[in-house]
Enzyme design. Structure first.
Site, short mmCIF file in Angstrom:
data_model
loop_
_atom_site.label_atom_id
_atom_site.label_comp_id
_atom_site.label_asym_id
_atom_site.label_seq_id
_atom_site.Cartn_x
_atom_site.Cartn_y
_atom_site.Cartn_z
N HIS A 51 3.22 20.96 -4.85
CA HIS A 51 4.52 20.95 -5.47
C HIS A 51 4.38 19.45 -6.20
CE1 HIS A 51 7.85 23.96 -3.81
NE2 HIS A 51 6.17 23.99 -3.77
N GLU A 53 6.19 16.76 -6.70
CA GLU A 53 6.89 15.29 -6.05
C GLU A 53 6.04 15.62 -4.85
OE1 GLU A 53 10.72 18.48 -6.88
OE2 GLU A 53 8.17 18.80 -7.08
N CYS A 81 12.64 21.44 -3.84
CA CYS A 81 13.55 22.85 -2.87
C CYS A 81 13.12 22.18 -1.89
CB CYS A 81 12.61 23.73 -2.79
SG CYS A 81 9.93 22.66 -2.18
N CYS A 84 10.38 19.91 -0.89
CA CYS A 84 10.11 18.43 -1.28
C CYS A 84 11.65 17.46 -1.45
CB CYS A 84 10.22 18.66 -2.73
SG CYS A 84 8.69 19.13 -2.60
#
Length: 153
Positions: A51, A53, A81, A84
């Protein structure tokens, strides 16, 4: 400052489209200087943890050669999410600024708020920065995906 950094995060999100990945971008800043930037790479890396992040946090930790990002802020085009959100807390990021709310998986208030949990580090959170632009990029991506899926069926 908010819009300038979110624009940089949106530029990263566009790069995810090249990989046909969900267009999410992240930028980590310290003292108004961009330290790290990244975009979703889950599909091209074949890694569910790629992801924006997480990748940006890894780059920033490498930049400082430290596990903690004290005094850093993160700008993300979409509400984080749970994975993260946890990484942002564990990295000791000071402020989270995000654009689009994620009503299905957002963990900064939409589905749950990980940042309200009494962990060892408190992150200040502000959502809705350039929300319209961030939301449009995401909704356009998913509309296109749904259209392609229906054409293939």
């Amino acid at each position: 400052m908010f819009e300038e950094m979110m624009t940089k995060a949106l530029e990263q999100a566009v790069k995810a489209l090249v990989h046909d990945d969900v267009p999410v971008g992240a930028v980590i800043v310290k003292d108004e200087k961009v330290i790290a930037k990244a975009h979703n790479r889950r599909f091209c890396d074949k890694d569910s943890t790629s992801h924006a992040e997480i990748l940006a946090i890894r780059k920033a930790c490498s930049f400082f050669n430290e596990q903690f990002l004290d005094g850093c802020d993160i700008y993300v085009t979409c509400e984080p999410c749970i994975m993260c959100a946890g990484a942002i807390i564990q990295a000791r990021i000071k402020n989270l600024y995000f654009g689009a709310y994620d009503k299905k998986a957002g963990c900064a208030g939409s589905v749950l708020n990980v940042f309200d949990t009494p962990f060892n580090h408190k992150v200040s959170v502000k959502g809705g920065i350039m929300e319209k632009e961030c939301s449009k990029m995401l909704s356009d991506f998913f509309k296109k995906k749904r259209k392609l899926d229906s054409e293939e069926a």
